[in-house]
Write an enzyme that holds these catalytic residues in place. Structure first.
Site, PDB file in Angstrom:
ATOM      1  CB  SER A 145      45.616  45.820  45.952  1.00 23.98           C
ATOM      2  OG  SER A 145      46.068  44.801  46.007  1.00 23.98           O
ATOM      3  CG  ASP A 300      48.322  43.031  42.246  1.00 22.97           C
ATOM      4  OD1 ASP A 300      49.357  43.139  41.824  1.00 22.97           O
ATOM      5  OD2 ASP A 300      47.980  43.197  43.325  1.00 22.97           O
ATOM      6  CG  ASP A 302      49.429  47.157  43.742  1.00 21.15           C
ATOM      7  OD1 ASP A 302      48.765  45.935  43.485  1.00 21.15           O
ATOM      8  OD2 ASP A 302      49.922  47.386  44.794  1.00 21.15           O
ATOM      9  CG  ASP A 304      51.009  44.440  45.729  1.00 23.50           C
ATOM     10  OD1 ASP A 304      50.327  44.101  44.945  1.00 23.50           O
ATOM     11  OD2 ASP A 304      50.782  45.130  46.838  1.00 23.50           O
TER      12      ASP A 304
END
Length: 570
Positions: A145, A300, A302, A304
């Site tokens: 993340s 960010d 990834d 999400d």
């Protein structure tokens, strides 16, 4: 020789360990060896997450392969049908993510489990979507993340598209404990021919079609033709989807920050690739001033979670918090339905218990059901799943204060792609009214009252740190405060015991939520929530204040922060 040093010696002497790992281990001093090999990472509902370096306590190809083997054992217990339904694997831009993804695929294939592997990085929500689109039994996402560059992680998703629950996590963890990390885990040479497959080409297009279907006002970019947006993927996976979706939606003026456009696991322009941090917007602000942008958005690594900055009445860029953005999007969706007379029967929204109470008030005044869940987007996904099972498809929005949002049921995790689209669309809509998102937020406060929030993070990243966090929570349970900031606590929720104590009547009720190590104190002016982080040695405290005016609300936050710090001696 003790067990810690024995494990390090096994790595040094095993023919299954690569030369680079052996060289690094052989150069480590005894204290470092003990940290690296004294324990294994615990596998929970968040999977694994740690720094990348040799050792059983860190992320590397050996610990990743062990986790993949644990998942494989779980799937094999489900039977041949589950093995043939298979697993889909995605990864983000972090260093070694592609390597960890391939190693996971090799292990799964060795257990004769069909495995789909993306050929390049993808946003986390695409993994959740692909899992359900391909009818897989499970999914793996290699990501940490928004953690610093030294970290990586291994997340597991189940057939509903959400992250695994405690039952599956416990089974995987138990299987990992039974396996010898060097002797029992399949090697790359054990991978079965033909069991690792590319993800079908139609997945990306199907996902993007679902995202575009969630537009509230599909023609708004035509009306706001002069609307400009600056976007930064922060060297992450967002570059693969966000620009394409925004352009297909009709946004003409999209400016991508050049120095942050290309995926790069070193994140060379930011210390923390986190859209919650102001530093993530430094380069974006520079570009925004050059091109005259109305809005800046950042996702960010990834993709999400998404953060945003908008201009205030003075033309200066201001950060919009995750709580504020969640309330803005929710109000925007509800208002659009009301204006178009399209509000469905039994509409509902979902938020975490630590997210703003402004959203709850918006729902209350507009006859929308608000469901509150524990922190973790899998719980939002569970509500959506249960509502669909009873025939209710009127999900308006799910969100968490940590910049995670979802509109639609096509994926079961927070989705910065659809959130980026909604934020841009909403900002364009307000531009046609001569307003910015900051103006719209002020309108919300004037209508519903001032709701301001603050999150306090206390790190205990030292020997015995986790034990101290546990002791602090135990002490609070045994001796809870009667008041905070001189205001009496009228309700105490303990999510570990699953109880709600109404102190005015003495009655005790059930939380009706899964057990979790969270304490929630309510007064007439502010809610104070305390919980340990699920992924780091950190204690988090959330303050949710309400007042009729902004300055009073700010003072309430200050008073409650000082009070809870004094109570906990931190």
């Amino acid at each position: 020789m003790d067990s810690t040093l024995a494990m390090s010696e096994r790595f040094l002497n095993s023919p299954k360990v690569d030369a680079l790992t052996k060289n690094i281990v052989s150069s480590m001093e005894e204290p470092a060896l003990r940290i690296a090999f004294s324990s294994f990472m615990s596998f929970g509902t968040a999977g694994l997450r740690a720094k990348m370096q040799p050792g059983t306590a860190f992320m590397n190809t050996y610990t990743v392969a062990l986790a993949a083997a644990g998942l494989a054992k779980l799937i094999c217990k489900e039977g041949k049908n589950a093995m043939e339904r298979g697993v889909v694997i995605a990864y983000d831009s972090r260093n070694h993510s592609a390597e960890f993804a391939l190693r996971s695929a090799q292990v799964l294939s060795a257990y004769d489990i069909k495995t789909y592997l993306f050929d390049q990085l993808r946003p986390t929500p695409v993994l959740s979507f692909a899992l359900r689109h391909l009818s897989c039994i499970a999914g793996i996402n290699i990501t940490a993340s928004h953690n610093p560059k030294e970290y990586n992680g291994f997340k597991v998703y189940w057939e509903d598209g959400a992250q695994i629950g405690p039952d599956q996590a416990n089974i995987i963890s138990a299987e990992m404990e039974r396996l010898d990390i060097l002797e029992d885990v399949p090697s790359p040479d054990d991978a079965k021919q033909g069991r690792i497959l590319p993800v079908p080409a139609d997945v990306d297009a199907a996902y993007m079609q679902c995202v575009l279907a969630e537009r509230v006002n599909a023609k708004i970019f035509d009306k706001a033709s002069a609307f400009h947006v600056v976007y930064t993927p922060l060297h992450g996976a967002g570059i693969t989807m966000v620009p394409q979706v925004l352009r297909q939606a009709g946004l003409s003026h999209l400016h991508i920050v050049p120095d942050q456009e290309q995926p790069n696991g070193d994140f060379p322009t930011v210390e923390h690739p986190n859209p919650e941090a102001k530093e993530a917007f430094v380069l974006g602000r520079q570009l925004a001033e050059t091109v005259g942008s109305d809005l800046i958005i950042a996702t960010d690594p990834d993709c999400d979670r998404v953060g945003a900055m908008a201009r205030d009445t003075n033309g200066e860029f201001q950060c919009i918090t995750g709580n504020q953005m969640g309330a803005l999007i929710l109000d925007y969706i509800i208002t659009a339905h009301q204006q178009n007379d399209t509000m469905p029967q039994f509409p509902y929204a979902v938020k975490s218990i630590v997210s703003t109470n402004l959203a709850t008030e918006i729902c209350r005044r507009n006859d929308v059901q608000m469901y509150e869940v524990l922190t973790g987007f899998k719980y939002i996904g569970e509500v959506v799943k249960k509502q669909l099972e009873v025939g209710n498809s009127t999900f308006l929005l799910g969100f968490e204060e940590s910049y995670g949002y979802l509109k639609g049921t096509y994926t079961r995790d927070k989705d910065a792609v659809v959130a980026s689209l909604l934020i841009c669309e909403m900002a364009a809509y307000y531009k046609t009214l001569g307003k910015t998102l900051c103006d719209a937020l002020e309108d919300l406060y004037k209508k519903y009252g001032y709701y301001l929030e603050r999150t306090l993070d206390f790190y205990f990243d030292m020997p015995g740190g986790q034990k101290r966090i546990t002791e602090m929570m135990e002490n609070l349970r045994q001796d809870p405060p009667a008041s905070l900031a001189k205001a009496p606590i009228h309700t105490l929720r303990d999510y570990l015991s699953g109880t709600i104590l109404d102190k005015s009547t003495g009655k005790v009720y059930a939380t009706n939520l899964p057990t979790s190590d969270i304490l929630y104190f309510s007064t007439d002016h502010c809610d104070t929530i305390i919980r340990p982080s699920g992924t780091e040695p950190k204690l988090k405290i959330y303050l949710l204040a309400k007042s009729d005016d902004k300055e009073t609300c700010k003072k309430i936050l200050e008073a409650y922060e000082a009070s809870i710090r004094a109570v906990m001696n931190i």
